[in-house]
Design an enzyme around this catalytic site. Structure first.
Site, PDB file in Angstrom:
ATOM      1  N   THR A 130       0.444  -1.281   0.363  1.00  0.00           N
ATOM      2  CA  THR A 130       0.158  -0.699   0.215  1.00  0.00           C
ATOM      3  C   THR A 130       0.799   1.256   0.043  1.00  0.00           C
ATOM      4  O   THR A 130       2.327   1.367   0.568  1.00  0.00           O
ATOM      5  CB  THR A 130      -1.026   0.340   0.853  1.00  0.00           C
ATOM      6  N   ASP A 131       0.558   2.159  -0.597  1.00  0.00           N
ATOM      7  CA  ASP A 131       1.359   3.480  -0.762  1.00  0.00           C
ATOM      8  C   ASP A 131       1.032   4.183   0.881  1.00  0.00           C
ATOM      9  O   ASP A 131       1.502   4.840   1.378  1.00  0.00           O
ATOM     10  CB  ASP A 131       0.577   4.279  -1.602  1.00  0.00           C
ATOM     11  N   GLU A 132       0.390   3.638   1.612  1.00  0.00           N
ATOM     12  CA  GLU A 132       0.384   4.048   2.808  1.00  0.00           C
ATOM     13  C   GLU A 132       1.391   4.493   3.693  1.00  0.00           C
ATOM     14  O   GLU A 132       2.128   4.679   5.111  1.00  0.00           O
ATOM     15  CB  GLU A 132      -1.052   3.190   4.020  1.00  0.00           C
ATOM     16  N   TYR A 155      -1.975   0.120  10.816  1.00  0.00           N
ATOM     17  CA  TYR A 155      -2.157  -1.140  10.124  1.00  0.00           C
ATOM     18  C   TYR A 155      -0.718  -0.296   9.024  1.00  0.00           C
ATOM     19  O   TYR A 155      -0.072  -2.070   8.514  1.00  0.00           O
ATOM     20  CB  TYR A 155      -3.292  -0.440   8.842  1.00  0.00           C
ATOM     21  N   LYS A 159       1.910  -3.392   7.499  1.00  0.00           N
ATOM     22  CA  LYS A 159       2.415  -3.557   6.221  1.00  0.00           C
ATOM     23  C   LYS A 159       3.476  -3.088   5.676  1.00  0.00           C
ATOM     24  O   LYS A 159       4.338  -3.886   4.891  1.00  0.00           O
ATOM     25  CB  LYS A 159       1.647  -2.235   5.212  1.00  0.00           C
TER      26      LYS A 159
HETATM   27  P1  NAD Z   1     -10.311  -6.959   2.363  1.00  0.00           P
HETATM   28  O1  NAD Z   1      -9.978  -6.727   3.793  1.00  0.00           O
HETATM   29  O2  NAD Z   1     -11.627  -6.275   1.379  1.00  0.00           O
HETATM   30  O3  NAD Z   1      -9.565  -8.165   2.513  1.00  0.00           O
HETATM   31  C1  NAD Z   1      -9.357  -9.284   3.107  1.00  0.00           C
HETATM   32  C2  NAD Z   1      -9.050 -10.515   2.885  1.00  0.00           C
HETATM   33  O4  NAD Z   1      -8.082 -11.246   3.570  1.00  0.00           O
HETATM   34  C3  NAD Z   1     -10.701 -11.026   3.246  1.00  0.00           C
HETATM   35  O5  NAD Z   1     -10.724 -11.634   2.776  1.00  0.00           O
HETATM   36  C4  NAD Z   1      -9.581 -12.043   4.487  1.00  0.00           C
HETATM   37  O6  NAD Z   1     -11.127 -12.861   4.799  1.00  0.00           O
HETATM   38  C5  NAD Z   1      -9.288 -11.978   4.382  1.00  0.00           C
HETATM   39  N1  NAD Z   1      -8.260 -12.285   5.500  1.00  0.00           N
HETATM   40  C6  NAD Z   1      -8.153 -11.954   6.271  1.00  0.00           C
HETATM   41  N2  NAD Z   1      -7.003 -12.151   7.268  1.00  0.00           N
HETATM   42  C7  NAD Z   1      -6.802 -13.776   6.749  1.00  0.00           C
HETATM   43  C8  NAD Z   1      -6.071 -15.136   6.754  1.00  0.00           C
HETATM   44  N3  NAD Z   1      -5.308 -14.997   8.600  1.00  0.00           N
HETATM   45  N4  NAD Z   1      -5.514 -15.986   6.036  1.00  0.00           N
HETATM   46  C9  NAD Z   1      -6.119 -15.532   5.180  1.00  0.00           C
HETATM   47  N5  NAD Z   1      -7.391 -14.836   4.546  1.00  0.00           N
HETATM   48  C10 NAD Z   1      -7.927 -13.599   5.152  1.00  0.00           C
HETATM   49  O7  NAD Z   1      -9.168  -5.648   1.586  1.00  0.00           O
HETATM   50  P2  NAD Z   1      -8.791  -5.130   0.512  1.00  0.00           P
HETATM   51  O8  NAD Z   1      -8.989  -3.948   0.458  1.00  0.00           O
HETATM   52  O9  NAD Z   1      -9.149  -6.358  -0.357  1.00  0.00           O
HETATM   53  O10 NAD Z   1      -7.669  -5.746   0.428  1.00  0.00           O
HETATM   54  C11 NAD Z   1      -6.552  -6.420  -0.436  1.00  0.00           C
HETATM   55  C12 NAD Z   1      -5.391  -6.381   0.022  1.00  0.00           C
HETATM   56  O11 NAD Z   1      -4.597  -5.344  -0.584  1.00  0.00           O
HETATM   57  C13 NAD Z   1      -4.467  -6.169   1.217  1.00  0.00           C
HETATM   58  O12 NAD Z   1      -3.176  -6.747   1.918  1.00  0.00           O
HETATM   59  C14 NAD Z   1      -4.348  -4.414   1.806  1.00  0.00           C
HETATM   60  O13 NAD Z   1      -3.580  -3.806   1.962  1.00  0.00           O
HETATM   61  C15 NAD Z   1      -4.218  -4.181   0.335  1.00  0.00           C
HETATM   62  N6  NAD Z   1      -4.502  -3.014  -0.491  1.00  0.00           N
HETATM   63  C16 NAD Z   1      -5.933  -2.426  -0.014  1.00  0.00           C
HETATM   64  C17 NAD Z   1      -6.244  -1.179  -0.541  1.00  0.00           C
HETATM   65  C18 NAD Z   1      -7.650  -0.509  -0.862  1.00  0.00           C
HETATM   66  O14 NAD Z   1      -8.019   0.508  -1.181  1.00  0.00           O
HETATM   67  N7  NAD Z   1      -8.308  -1.283  -0.364  1.00  0.00           N
HETATM   68  C19 NAD Z   1      -5.001  -0.429  -1.432  1.00  0.00           C
HETATM   69  C20 NAD Z   1      -3.872  -0.718  -1.497  1.00  0.00           C
HETATM   70  C21 NAD Z   1      -3.559  -1.844  -0.878  1.00  0.00           C
HETATM   71  O1  DAU Z   2      -4.250   4.093   0.711  1.00  0.00           O
HETATM   72  C1  DAU Z   2      -4.109   2.573   0.508  1.00  0.00           C
HETATM   73  C2  DAU Z   2      -4.846   2.136   1.018  1.00  0.00           C
HETATM   74  O2  DAU Z   2      -5.871   2.395   1.156  1.00  0.00           O
HETATM   75  C3  DAU Z   2      -5.818   0.972   1.809  1.00  0.00           C
HETATM   76  O3  DAU Z   2      -4.254   0.666   1.943  1.00  0.00           O
HETATM   77  C4  DAU Z   2      -6.544   0.471   3.001  1.00  0.00           C
HETATM   78  O4  DAU Z   2      -6.591  -0.770   3.109  1.00  0.00           O
HETATM   79  C5  DAU Z   2      -7.284   1.642   2.939  1.00  0.00           C
HETATM   80  O5  DAU Z   2      -8.123   0.950   3.404  1.00  0.00           O
HETATM   81  C6  DAU Z   2      -7.292   1.817   2.352  1.00  0.00           C
HETATM   82  O6  DAU Z   2      -7.375   3.402   3.797  1.00  0.00           O
HETATM   83  P1  DAU Z   2      -7.721   4.911   4.064  1.00  0.00           P
HETATM   84  O7  DAU Z   2      -7.737   5.085   5.092  1.00  0.00           O
HETATM   85  O8  DAU Z   2      -7.568   5.735   3.489  1.00  0.00           O
HETATM   86  O9  DAU Z   2      -8.994   4.367   3.477  1.00  0.00           O
HETATM   87  P2  DAU Z   2     -10.686   4.061   4.479  1.00  0.00           P
HETATM   88  O10 DAU Z   2     -11.612   4.365   3.117  1.00  0.00           O
HETATM   89  O11 DAU Z   2     -10.602   4.141   5.719  1.00  0.00           O
HETATM   90  O12 DAU Z   2     -10.247   6.098   4.410  1.00  0.00           O
HETATM   91  C7  DAU Z   2     -10.370   7.327   2.835  1.00  0.00           C
HETATM   92  C8  DAU Z   2     -10.434   8.357   3.804  1.00  0.00           C
HETATM   93  O13 DAU Z   2     -12.067   9.063   3.627  1.00  0.00           O
HETATM   94  C9  DAU Z   2      -9.606   8.534   4.932  1.00  0.00           C
HETATM   95  O14 DAU Z   2      -9.105  10.017   5.051  1.00  0.00           O
HETATM   96  C10 DAU Z   2     -10.388   8.229   6.461  1.00  0.00           C
HETATM   97  C11 DAU Z   2     -11.979   8.968   5.392  1.00  0.00           C
HETATM   98  N1  DAU Z   2     -12.954   8.547   6.336  1.00  0.00           N
HETATM   99  C12 DAU Z   2     -12.860   6.946   6.780  1.00  0.00           C
HETATM  100  C13 DAU Z   2     -14.528   6.973   7.076  1.00  0.00           C
HETATM  101  C14 DAU Z   2     -14.614   5.047   7.520  1.00  0.00           C
HETATM  102  C15 DAU Z   2     -13.627   9.447   6.478  1.00  0.00           C
HETATM  103  O15 DAU Z   2     -13.746  10.974   6.387  1.00  0.00           O
HETATM  104  N2  DAU Z   2     -15.296   8.491   7.193  1.00  0.00           N
HETATM  105  C16 DAU Z   2     -15.854   7.362   7.192  1.00  0.00           C
HETATM  106  O16 DAU Z   2     -16.578   6.757   7.521  1.00  0.00           O
END
Ligand code: NAD
Ligand code: DAU
Length: 348
Positions: A130-132, A155, A159
């Protein structure tokens, strides 16, 4: 020419991005078999991949990436030659209230996979990061692959630790690894704890939309299918040991995104509620995706305006999915998390 992969272990393939990736890969790579290992935590749901379950090239296994015997068994049984690792605890807010599981899954789970991959002689390991990991930006600039790591939340710290382990397995043992670091994803099947589906769901119910702080935090939004296409590109053609940033070149303030969703749904902006900010809230993320564009020819295909309109339409059409994943534990989570922030709680 390198041999194509025949059997890929996808972890977390019942989650948001992993599920979209499994569907895409079954379409795009007609000879590849997929072993999908997912623990089905609150965030994983077979309802997100029902159409993939009957495919004979897809085997779903419920289990944890922290279980080394299970991972070793699956790698051998299915003669796995590649691993694409999505499974994680992924929500920043949950990491603030309960960090331990983030270390268990994101750090120890990744270590388990790396160890078993090495023992089994897996040809390539892709870490979905992730970019985080880069921390927070000021008003200018963007994250490059050589930007120093400065994670701010439990988190992103977990990562980052996992990314370091991936690098160490490449450097020390010669395991072929690649790391992708992507910005915020949106699209179908995202769990409604994340901002975009949460705001859509609340707006559909005429419930308040809880915007953290002043709402001027910036995220760089990318459609999930663009992310999946980039991952497959990096897995197929990225250079071993390298990191590739992935981003949508689509920076928006949270307030702009929320107003856009309300506009698409024809709901009033009076639904917006400014609530207590997330502790340690990163102000701005922006990705420089020049390396993946130059080396691998990947560019995003979905413009945000079209992507968010389609996404809202998808949630409107799939309210049964939304209700199913947002039942039970989600209700307690929402009440707990948003009562702390001073937001109205009802979500039923
Ligand atoms: P998500 O929370 O929707 O899905 C995570 C999945 O992992 C779920 O299906 C969960 O059941 C499974 N899981 C959790 N713990 C586990 C374990 N111990 N063993 C096997 N499976 C397990 O997450 P997402 O948003 O789909 O993110 C997927 C990946 O992408 C993550 O690694 C996250 O850090 C990365 N990522 C997410 C975003 C985003 O915006 N959502 C952006 C950049 C990177
Ligand atoms: O940047 C990549 C990341 O993006 C991934 O690594 C994470 O897995 C993914 O969850 C996401 O993280 P964020 O914290 O940026 O996503 P989130 O949707 O939780 O929040 C997006 C923005 O919105 C953040 O600035 C917080 C804000 N927010 C979020 C929620 C849930 C609100 O203002 N209100 C809310 O209720």
């Amino acid at each position: 020419m390198t041999q194509p992969y025949s059997s890929i272990l996808v972890t977390g393939g019942a989650g948001f991005i992993g599920g979209n990736f499994v569907r895409l890969l079954l379409e795009r790579a007609p000879t590849v078999r997929i072993v999908n290992l997912d623990a089905l935590t609150y965030a994983g749901n077979l309802a997100s991949i029902t159409d993939c379950l009957a495919n004979p090239r897809h085997s779903f296994v419920r289990g944890s990436i922290t279980n080394s015997e299970l991972v070793a068994h699956l790698l051998k049984l299915h003669a796995v030659d590649g691993i694409i690792h999505f499974a994680a605890e992924s929500h920043v807010d949950r990491s603030i209230t309960g960090p331990r599981v983030f270390v268990d899954t994101n750090v120890m789970g990744t270590l388990t996979l790396l160890q078993e991959a090495r023992i089994a002689g897996v040809r390539r390991f892709l870490q979905v990061s992730t970019d985080e990991v880069y921390g927070s930006l000021g008003a200018d600039g963007s994250f490059r692959e050589d930007t120093p790591l400065a994670p701010n939340s439990p988190y992103s710290a977990s990562k980052t630790a996992a990314d370091h382990l991936v690098h160490a397995f490449h450097h020390t043992y010669g395991l072929d690894t690649v790391i992708t670091r992507c910005s915020n994803n949106y699209g179908p099947y995202q769990f409604p704890e994340k901002m975009i589906p949460l705001m859509i769901r609340n707006a559909l119910r005429d419930q308040p939309l809880p915007v953290y702080g002043d709402g001027l935090h910036v995220r760089d939004w990318l459609h999930v299918l663009d992310h999946c296409r980039a991952i497959w590109r990096v897995f197929s053609a990225g250079r071993a040991g390298e990191i590739y940033n992935i981003g949508g070149n689509s920076e928006k303030t949270n307030l702009d995104v929320v107003k856009t969703i309300l506009g698409i749904l024809g709901k009033p902006e009076s639904l917006i509620r400014f609530v207590k900010d997330r502790p340690g809230h990163d102000r701005r993320y922006a990705i420089d995706a020049g390396k993946i564009r130059r080396e691998l020819g990947w560019v995003p295909e979905v413009a945000f305006a079209a992507g968010i309109t389609d996404t809202v339409a998808w949630y409107l059409k799939n309210q049964a999915w939304l209700d199913q994943v947002a039942s039970g534990d989600y209700q307690h989570y929402y009440e707990r998390m948003y009562a702390q922030r001073g937001a109205a709680a009802p979500v039923a």
